[in-house]
Scaffold this motif. Sequence first.
Motif, PDB file in Angstrom:
ATOM      1  N   SER A   3       0.843  -1.189   0.000  1.00 38.58           N
ATOM      2  CA  SER A   3       0.000   0.000   0.000  1.00 38.58           C
ATOM      3  C   SER A   3       0.883   1.245   0.000  1.00 38.58           C
ATOM      4  O   SER A   3       1.842   1.357   0.763  1.00 38.58           O
ATOM      5  CB  SER A   3      -0.922   0.005   1.221  1.00 38.58           C
ATOM      6  N   LEU A   4       0.573   2.169  -0.884  1.00 35.28           N
ATOM      7  CA  LEU A   4       1.317   3.420  -1.051  1.00 35.28           C
ATOM      8  C   LEU A   4       0.353   4.580  -0.929  1.00 35.28           C
ATOM      9  O   LEU A   4      -0.693   4.597  -1.583  1.00 35.28           O
ATOM     10  CB  LEU A   4       1.995   3.459  -2.419  1.00 35.28           C
ATOM     11  N   ALA A   5       0.686   5.560  -0.107  1.00 35.40           N
ATOM     12  CA  ALA A   5      -0.139   6.767   0.023  1.00 35.40           C
ATOM     13  C   ALA A   5       0.723   7.991  -0.246  1.00 35.40           C
ATOM     14  O   ALA A   5       1.749   8.194   0.411  1.00 35.40           O
ATOM     15  CB  ALA A   5      -0.761   6.863   1.408  1.00 35.40           C
ATOM     16  N   VAL A   6       0.305   8.777  -1.225  1.00 35.45           N
ATOM     17  CA  VAL A   6       0.946  10.057  -1.534  1.00 35.45           C
ATOM     18  C   VAL A   6      -0.154  11.073  -1.791  1.00 35.45           C
ATOM     19  O   VAL A   6      -1.329  10.729  -1.889  1.00 35.45           O
ATOM     20  CB  VAL A   6       1.883   9.962  -2.755  1.00 35.45           C
ATOM     21  N   SER A   7       0.234  12.326  -1.928  1.00 37.77           N
ATOM     22  CA  SER A   7      -0.745  13.357  -2.240  1.00 37.77           C
ATOM     23  C   SER A   7      -1.018  13.369  -3.744  1.00 37.77           C
ATOM     24  O   SER A   7      -0.230  12.834  -4.527  1.00 37.77           O
ATOM     25  CB  SER A   7      -0.219  14.727  -1.800  1.00 37.77           C
ATOM     26  N   PRO A  50       1.232  17.578  -8.050  1.00 39.11           N
ATOM     27  CA  PRO A  50       2.023  17.216  -9.227  1.00 39.11           C
ATOM     28  C   PRO A  50       3.392  16.638  -8.918  1.00 39.11           C
ATOM     29  O   PRO A  50       3.868  15.761  -9.650  1.00 39.11           O
ATOM     30  CB  PRO A  50       2.144  18.545  -9.987  1.00 39.11           C
ATOM     31  N   ASN A  51       4.039  17.091  -7.851  1.00 39.96           N
ATOM     32  CA  ASN A  51       5.359  16.521  -7.570  1.00 39.96           C
ATOM     33  C   ASN A  51       5.262  15.035  -7.233  1.00 39.96           C
ATOM     34  O   ASN A  51       6.096  14.232  -7.662  1.00 39.96           O
ATOM     35  CB  ASN A  51       6.077  17.297  -6.461  1.00 39.96           C
ATOM     36  N   ASP A  52       4.250  14.642  -6.463  1.00 43.99           N
ATOM     37  CA  ASP A  52       4.108  13.235  -6.098  1.00 43.99           C
ATOM     38  C   ASP A  52       3.672  12.373  -7.285  1.00 43.99           C
ATOM     39  O   ASP A  52       4.193  11.265  -7.486  1.00 43.99           O
ATOM     40  CB  ASP A  52       3.110  13.075  -4.957  1.00 43.99           C
ATOM     41  N   THR A  53       2.727  12.839  -8.058  1.00 39.97           N
ATOM     42  CA  THR A  53       2.277  12.042  -9.198  1.00 39.97           C
ATOM     43  C   THR A  53       3.378  11.927 -10.259  1.00 39.97           C
ATOM     44  O   THR A  53       3.518  10.884 -10.909  1.00 39.97           O
ATOM     45  CB  THR A  53       0.991  12.613  -9.815  1.00 39.97           C
ATOM     46  N   PHE A  54       4.162  12.965 -10.411  1.00 42.68           N
ATOM     47  CA  PHE A  54       5.300  12.939 -11.329  1.00 42.68           C
ATOM     48  C   PHE A  54       6.341  11.922 -10.859  1.00 42.68           C
ATOM     49  O   PHE A  54       6.793  11.061 -11.617  1.00 42.68           O
ATOM     50  CB  PHE A  54       5.911  14.338 -11.406  1.00 42.68           C
ATOM     51  N   VAL A  55       6.694  11.989  -9.587  1.00 44.75           N
ATOM     52  CA  VAL A  55       7.734  11.117  -9.030  1.00 44.75           C
ATOM     53  C   VAL A  55       7.330   9.656  -9.054  1.00 44.75           C
ATOM     54  O   VAL A  55       8.133   8.776  -9.391  1.00 44.75           O
ATOM     55  CB  VAL A  55       8.079  11.561  -7.594  1.00 44.75           C
ATOM     56  N   PHE A  56       6.082   9.353  -8.715  1.00 41.83           N
ATOM     57  CA  PHE A  56       5.675   7.964  -8.516  1.00 41.83           C
ATOM     58  C   PHE A  56       4.954   7.358  -9.720  1.00 41.83           C
ATOM     59  O   PHE A  56       4.508   6.205  -9.644  1.00 41.83           O
ATOM     60  CB  PHE A  56       4.797   7.854  -7.263  1.00 41.83           C
ATOM     61  N   HIS A  57       4.863   8.084 -10.822  1.00 38.78           N
ATOM     62  CA  HIS A  57       4.136   7.585 -11.979  1.00 38.78           C
ATOM     63  C   HIS A  57       4.644   6.216 -12.434  1.00 38.78           C
ATOM     64  O   HIS A  57       3.872   5.268 -12.618  1.00 38.78           O
ATOM     65  CB  HIS A  57       4.235   8.578 -13.141  1.00 38.78           C
ATOM     66  N   ALA A  58       5.936   6.083 -12.620  1.00 43.60           N
ATOM     67  CA  ALA A  58       6.478   4.819 -13.146  1.00 43.60           C
ATOM     68  C   ALA A  58       6.266   3.670 -12.168  1.00 43.60           C
ATOM     69  O   ALA A  58       5.918   2.553 -12.575  1.00 43.60           O
ATOM     70  CB  ALA A  58       7.962   4.984 -13.464  1.00 43.60           C
ATOM     71  N   LEU A  59       6.465   3.923 -10.880  1.00 40.26           N
ATOM     72  CA  LEU A  59       6.269   2.863  -9.886  1.00 40.26           C
ATOM     73  C   LEU A  59       4.807   2.440  -9.829  1.00 40.26           C
ATOM     74  O   LEU A  59       4.493   1.240  -9.816  1.00 40.26           O
ATOM     75  CB  LEU A  59       6.744   3.346  -8.513  1.00 40.26           C
ATOM     76  N   VAL A  60       3.909   3.422  -9.790  1.00 37.48           N
ATOM     77  CA  VAL A  60       2.479   3.121  -9.686  1.00 37.48           C
ATOM     78  C   VAL A  60       1.981   2.339 -10.898  1.00 37.48           C
ATOM     79  O   VAL A  60       1.109   1.468 -10.776  1.00 37.48           O
ATOM     80  CB  VAL A  60       1.681   4.440  -9.523  1.00 37.48           C
ATOM     81  N   ALA A  65      -4.029  10.960  -0.664  1.00 39.00           N
ATOM     82  CA  ALA A  65      -4.493  11.612   0.558  1.00 39.00           C
ATOM     83  C   ALA A  65      -3.610  12.810   0.847  1.00 39.00           C
ATOM     84  O   ALA A  65      -2.399  12.768   0.615  1.00 39.00           O
ATOM     85  CB  ALA A  65      -4.463  10.649   1.746  1.00 39.00           C
ATOM     86  N   ASP A  66      -4.208  13.883   1.352  1.00 41.57           N
ATOM     87  CA  ASP A  66      -3.418  15.038   1.751  1.00 41.57           C
ATOM     88  C   ASP A  66      -2.529  14.667   2.929  1.00 41.57           C
ATOM     89  O   ASP A  66      -2.836  13.754   3.708  1.00 41.57           O
ATOM     90  CB  ASP A  66      -4.333  16.212   2.131  1.00 41.57           C
ATOM     91  N   VAL A  67      -1.443  15.404   3.088  1.00 44.04           N
ATOM     92  CA  VAL A  67      -0.437  15.022   4.074  1.00 44.04           C
ATOM     93  C   VAL A  67      -0.952  15.092   5.506  1.00 44.04           C
ATOM     94  O   VAL A  67      -0.513  14.328   6.368  1.00 44.04           O
ATOM     95  CB  VAL A  67       0.837  15.877   3.894  1.00 44.04           C
ATOM     96  N   ASP A  77       2.101   0.965   3.820  1.00 43.69           N
ATOM     97  CA  ASP A  77       3.432   0.378   3.790  1.00 43.69           C
ATOM     98  C   ASP A  77       4.485   1.395   3.352  1.00 43.69           C
ATOM     99  O   ASP A  77       5.580   1.457   3.914  1.00 43.69           O
ATOM    100  CB  ASP A  77       3.452  -0.824   2.842  1.00 43.69           C
ATOM    101  N   LEU A  78       4.167   2.147   2.324  1.00 49.85           N
ATOM    102  CA  LEU A  78       4.976   3.269   1.866  1.00 49.85           C
ATOM    103  C   LEU A  78       4.108   4.504   1.943  1.00 49.85           C
ATOM    104  O   LEU A  78       2.961   4.488   1.461  1.00 49.85           O
ATOM    105  CB  LEU A  78       5.443   3.063   0.425  1.00 49.85           C
ATOM    106  N   VAL A  79       4.622   5.587   2.524  1.00 41.24           N
ATOM    107  CA  VAL A  79       3.735   6.721   2.773  1.00 41.24           C
ATOM    108  C   VAL A  79       4.502   8.033   2.779  1.00 41.24           C
ATOM    109  O   VAL A  79       5.621   8.122   3.275  1.00 41.24           O
ATOM    110  CB  VAL A  79       2.979   6.523   4.115  1.00 41.24           C
ATOM    111  N   LYS A  80       3.887   9.044   2.186  1.00 44.43           N
ATOM    112  CA  LYS A  80       4.411  10.414   2.209  1.00 44.43           C
ATOM    113  C   LYS A  80       3.837  11.117   3.432  1.00 44.43           C
ATOM    114  O   LYS A  80       2.630  11.173   3.620  1.00 44.43           O
ATOM    115  CB  LYS A  80       3.970  11.143   0.928  1.00 44.43           C
ATOM    116  N   VAL A  81       4.733  11.644   4.265  1.00 41.71           N
ATOM    117  CA  VAL A  81       4.323  12.348   5.478  1.00 41.71           C
ATOM    118  C   VAL A  81       5.127  13.631   5.603  1.00 41.71           C
ATOM    119  O   VAL A  81       6.090  13.867   4.861  1.00 41.71           O
ATOM    120  CB  VAL A  81       4.539  11.488   6.747  1.00 41.71           C
ATOM    121  N   SER A  82       4.760  14.457   6.567  1.00 44.20           N
ATOM    122  CA  SER A  82       5.540  15.653   6.886  1.00 44.20           C
ATOM    123  C   SER A  82       6.753  15.280   7.725  1.00 44.20           C
ATOM    124  O   SER A  82       6.665  14.407   8.599  1.00 44.20           O
ATOM    125  CB  SER A  82       4.682  16.638   7.687  1.00 44.20           C
ATOM    126  N   TYR A  83       7.860  15.961   7.490  1.00 47.27           N
ATOM    127  CA  TYR A  83       9.014  15.753   8.372  1.00 47.27           C
ATOM    128  C   TYR A  83       8.645  16.053   9.820  1.00 47.27           C
ATOM    129  O   TYR A  83       9.169  15.415  10.746  1.00 47.27           O
ATOM    130  CB  TYR A  83      10.185  16.635   7.933  1.00 47.27           C
TER     131      TYR A  83
END
Length: 272
Positions: free
Chosen positions: A4-8, A11-21, A36-38, A51-57
């Motif tokens: 399971s992967l959660a990102v916002s 555009p930066n997240d969709t650009f970065v994770f496009h190939a993996l997704v 999901a928003d951060v 399992d993999l997730v984008k969060v705030s520092y």
Amino acid sequence: MALSLAVSPCPNDTFVFHALVHGLIPGAATVDLTFADVDVTNTAAERGEFDLVKVSYAALPWLLGDYELLPCGGALGRGCGPLVLTRHGHDGDLTGATVAVPGDRTTAYLLFRLWSRGNAPKRIEVVPFDRIMPGVADGTYDAGLVIHEARFTYPRHGLTALADLGEWWESDTGLPIPLGAILARKGVVDPRAATEWIRTSVSMAWADPDASREFVLAHANEMEPGVVDQHIALYVNEFTLDLGREGLAAADALLGRAAAAGLTPAVPTLLS
């Protein structure tokens, strides 16, 4: 079984994770994507929902027991910090003010708390990101803390930048600003493998930007293409590929200052 992967949907997240997704990386795990928003992922990760997730520092002190910070895929850089916005004519005094923020465990809010000590507002309201600028413009809030594409669009709402917290942070520390981190759940995700997948996904996005264009625009919250391009150029940078020593030092500085101020629990140093 898919990870399971959660990102916002930014555009930066969709650009970065496009190939993996989209399963374009040979040997990479299949991922089940959630947008999901951060402010949502910060608390969802605390419950172990992804399992993999984008969060705030800023949320790392509550998460590093169960997750490992990956050295790639996140948002960290210069000239990309949160803005404190007010209506034209505001005197800049936030004492007694009501301020709208995008989440109480966001890096933006943590920076705001560090910056505003001694000029603390009376009331903080957590508000969905897309309602902050309209709310400041119509007087619902005295000020608003904004991130991402708002850097490019706030003048359209008749608003003024009272402070650029990225500029404040950089001038005070000399370090880039650590905004969003990618975490891997311990015991579920091999961090070395995940790092390789994400770095490959970033490299593929840079090599062929048009490949992800449709996917990025479909989730860009009606951002016009020009703003999308500015967004990606600002937030997808060398730190996205590798935090390096400078990126880890920036995270340590943020979390160390926050702990010293009593704003977050202390965490071990990330830069070893």
